[in-house]
Design a protein around this motif. Structure first.
Motif, PDB file in Angstrom:
ATOM      1  N   ALA A 124      -0.266  -2.997  -4.421  1.00 58.20           N
ATOM      2  CA  ALA A 124       0.013  -4.433  -4.482  1.00 58.20           C
ATOM      3  C   ALA A 124       0.935  -4.762  -5.661  1.00 58.20           C
ATOM      4  CB  ALA A 124      -1.294  -5.218  -4.591  1.00 58.20           C
ATOM      5  N   ILE A 125       0.686  -4.148  -6.803  1.00 60.10           N
ATOM      6  CA  ILE A 125       1.534  -4.378  -7.978  1.00 60.10           C
ATOM      7  C   ILE A 125       2.952  -3.888  -7.715  1.00 60.10           C
ATOM      8  CG2 ILE A 125       1.962  -3.659 -10.364  1.00 60.10           C
ATOM      9  CD1 ILE A 125      -0.204  -5.728 -10.166  1.00 60.10           C
ATOM     10  N   SER A 126       3.067  -2.697  -7.126  1.00 65.79           N
ATOM     11  CA  SER A 126       4.398  -2.122  -6.892  1.00 65.79           C
ATOM     12  C   SER A 126       5.224  -2.978  -5.938  1.00 65.79           C
ATOM     13  CB  SER A 126       4.264  -0.699  -6.343  1.00 65.79           C
ATOM     14  OG  SER A 126       3.761  -0.700  -5.015  1.00 65.79           O
ATOM     15  N   ARG A 127       4.555  -3.710  -5.064  1.00 63.49           N
ATOM     16  CA  ARG A 127       5.254  -4.545  -4.093  1.00 63.49           C
ATOM     17  C   ARG A 127       5.329  -6.010  -4.522  1.00 63.49           C
ATOM     18  NH1 ARG A 127       3.043  -1.989   1.692  1.00 63.49           N
ATOM     19  NH2 ARG A 127       4.130   0.005   1.459  1.00 63.49           N
ATOM     20  N   GLY A 128       4.864  -6.308  -5.733  1.00 67.38           N
ATOM     21  CA  GLY A 128       4.951  -7.670  -6.242  1.00 67.38           C
ATOM     22  C   GLY A 128       4.001  -8.641  -5.582  1.00 67.38           C
ATOM     23  N   ARG A 129       2.933  -8.126  -4.992  1.00 67.04           N
ATOM     24  CA  ARG A 129       1.942  -8.993  -4.341  1.00 67.04           C
ATOM     25  C   ARG A 129       0.862  -9.340  -5.362  1.00 67.04           C
ATOM     26  NH1 ARG A 129       1.475  -5.347   1.219  1.00 67.04           N
ATOM     27  NH2 ARG A 129       3.567  -5.824   2.012  1.00 67.04           N
ATOM     28  N   TYR A 130       1.192 -10.256  -6.254  1.00 68.58           N
ATOM     29  CA  TYR A 130       0.347 -10.485  -7.415  1.00 68.58           C
ATOM     30  C   TYR A 130      -0.963 -11.200  -7.078  1.00 68.58           C
ATOM     31  CZ  TYR A 130       4.590  -9.025  -9.736  1.00 68.58           C
ATOM     32  OH  TYR A 130       5.685  -8.309 -10.136  1.00 68.58           O
ATOM     33  N   ALA A 131      -0.926 -12.126  -6.143  1.00 70.23           N
ATOM     34  CA  ALA A 131      -2.166 -12.788  -5.741  1.00 70.23           C
ATOM     35  C   ALA A 131      -3.127 -11.773  -5.137  1.00 70.23           C
ATOM     36  CB  ALA A 131      -1.882 -13.909  -4.747  1.00 70.23           C
ATOM     37  N   ASN A 132      -2.599 -10.870  -4.315  1.00 70.72           N
ATOM     38  CA  ASN A 132      -3.416  -9.816  -3.726  1.00 70.72           C
ATOM     39  C   ASN A 132      -3.961  -8.887  -4.812  1.00 70.72           C
ATOM     40  OD1 ASN A 132      -2.913  -6.841  -1.784  1.00 70.72           O
ATOM     41  ND2 ASN A 132      -4.600  -8.268  -1.571  1.00 70.72           N
ATOM     42  N   ALA A 133      -3.137  -8.607  -5.826  1.00 70.17           N
ATOM     43  CA  ALA A 133      -3.564  -7.740  -6.930  1.00 70.17           C
ATOM     44  C   ALA A 133      -4.741  -8.356  -7.680  1.00 70.17           C
ATOM     45  CB  ALA A 133      -2.400  -7.492  -7.883  1.00 70.17           C
ATOM     46  N   ILE A 134      -4.710  -9.658  -7.897  1.00 70.75           N
ATOM     47  CA  ILE A 134      -5.806 -10.326  -8.595  1.00 70.75           C
ATOM     48  C   ILE A 134      -7.074 -10.291  -7.748  1.00 70.75           C
ATOM     49  CG2 ILE A 134      -6.620 -12.597  -9.349  1.00 70.75           C
ATOM     50  CD1 ILE A 134      -3.844 -13.071 -10.510  1.00 70.75           C
ATOM     51  N   GLN A 135      -6.923 -10.453  -6.440  1.00 72.03           N
ATOM     52  CA  GLN A 135      -8.089 -10.360  -5.559  1.00 72.03           C
ATOM     53  C   GLN A 135      -8.702  -8.968  -5.617  1.00 72.03           C
ATOM     54  OE1 GLN A 135      -6.417 -11.503  -1.791  1.00 72.03           O
ATOM     55  NE2 GLN A 135      -6.377 -13.680  -2.289  1.00 72.03           N
ATOM     56  N   LEU A 136      -7.858  -7.946  -5.646  1.00 75.40           N
ATOM     57  CA  LEU A 136      -8.347  -6.573  -5.722  1.00 75.40           C
ATOM     58  C   LEU A 136      -8.988  -6.295  -7.078  1.00 75.40           C
ATOM     59  CD1 LEU A 136      -5.361  -4.859  -3.920  1.00 75.40           C
ATOM     60  CD2 LEU A 136      -7.737  -4.807  -3.133  1.00 75.40           C
ATOM     61  N   ASP A 137      -8.456  -6.891  -8.115  1.00 78.48           N
ATOM     62  CA  ASP A 137      -9.070  -6.793  -9.443  1.00 78.48           C
ATOM     63  C   ASP A 137     -10.489  -7.346  -9.386  1.00 78.48           C
ATOM     64  OD1 ASP A 137      -9.714  -6.782 -12.121  1.00 78.48           O
ATOM     65  OD2 ASP A 137      -7.937  -7.849 -12.779  1.00 78.48           O
ATOM     66  N   ASP A 138     -10.658  -8.502  -8.770  1.00 81.15           N
ATOM     67  CA  ASP A 138     -11.985  -9.099  -8.646  1.00 81.15           C
ATOM     68  C   ASP A 138     -12.926  -8.201  -7.839  1.00 81.15           C
ATOM     69  OD1 ASP A 138     -11.312 -11.290 -10.147  1.00 81.15           O
ATOM     70  OD2 ASP A 138     -11.034 -12.642  -8.438  1.00 81.15           O
ATOM     71  N   VAL A 139     -12.409  -7.608  -6.775  1.00 81.28           N
ATOM     72  CA  VAL A 139     -13.235  -6.714  -5.950  1.00 81.28           C
ATOM     73  C   VAL A 139     -13.724  -5.526  -6.781  1.00 81.28           C
ATOM     74  CG1 VAL A 139     -13.227  -5.115  -3.992  1.00 81.28           C
ATOM     75  CG2 VAL A 139     -12.192  -7.386  -3.756  1.00 81.28           C
ATOM     76  N   PHE A 140     -12.853  -4.995  -7.634  1.00 79.65           N
ATOM     77  CA  PHE A 140     -13.235  -3.871  -8.506  1.00 79.65           C
ATOM     78  C   PHE A 140     -14.434  -4.257  -9.357  1.00 79.65           C
ATOM     79  CE2 PHE A 140     -12.982  -1.561 -12.523  1.00 79.65           C
ATOM     80  CZ  PHE A 140     -12.784  -0.248 -12.113  1.00 79.65           C
TER      81      PHE A 140
END
Length: 224
Positions: A124-140
């Motif tokens: 997600a970070i590599s593709r600039g999908r920052y909102a998705n990255a934050i969601q994945l951070d929360d899932v972690f």
């Protein structure tokens, strides 16, 4: 403000759905500090009465993200440095304990869950999908709470961290910030995989401290 009435499930409590809708817009920066919140306009856009909108806004106000000023109006609250620091103190205490307990319950299967999450986060970070990255951070972080055996820890964290989340949406596009988060998640995972409770707690503390510092740096001009 854009509110889509088709997203509402009329068989479920409207106030809870509208609360989540407005809260998400504030946290994600679609509603910016100082921007007015017009309850009547929101109610008309969603095709509901003003009551569930008012209840939703009151709940968000209780979390400190909205200011209701008598005779003036309702506005998105500024990002407060004090609120950011308070959220960090609460989150640090809860999540360090979550990591300690997760270390005792860690298995190869739970390790795979976090490994898959980190891989998706990196993509997600590599593709600039920052909102998705934050969601994945929360899932972690939520997954670690679930592994700990105390899933309510995450519910408490999720309520308290809203102010930090507002800053995270500003910070994550900055070069290096996303990669730094992934490296720190890997350090937490490594300690958990060794069943090192104190090592996992220290790695979690370091991670959250970095998140606070990055948020304060980026949100500095917006804090009161």
């Amino acid at each position: 403000m854009e509110f889509d009435p088709s997203t509402l499930n009329r068989s479920l409590p409207l106030r809870d759905q509208i609360y989540q809708m407005i809260r998400t817009m504030i946290v994600g920066g679609k509603l910016k500090p100082g921007e007015p919140i017009n309850e009547i306009a929101i109610a008309e856009a969603l095709g509901v009465s003003r009551t569930p909108v008012r209840e939703a806004v009151k709940r968000i106000s209780d979390e400190g993200m909205v200011k209701i000023l008598a005779q003036t109006g309702t506005y998105v609250a500024p990002i407060s440095r004090k609120d950011l620091e308070e959220a960090y103190v609460i989150r640090r205490a809860l999540e360090m304990e979550s990591a300690r307990h997760a270390a005792a319950n860690f298995t190869p299967a739970t390790a795979e869950l976090l490994e898959d999450n980190i891989a998706a986060h990196r993509l997600a970070i590599s593709r600039g999908r920052y909102a998705n990255a934050i969601q994945l951070d929360d899932v972690f972080h939520r997954t670690i709470a679930e592994i700990s055996g105390f899933p309510s820890i995450w519910r408490a964290v999720d309520i308290s961290k809203a102010q930090m989340d507002r800053g995270r949406y500003l910070a994550i596009p900055r070069p290096g910030y996303g990669a730094q988060t992934i490296e720190q998640h890997e350090a937490i995972l490594e300690a958990l995989s060794r069943s090192d409770a104190e090592g996992a707690a220290r790695a979690m503390e370091s991670h959250l401290n970095t998140s606070l510092l990055n948020t304060l740096e980026v949100a500095g001009d917006l804090t009161d």
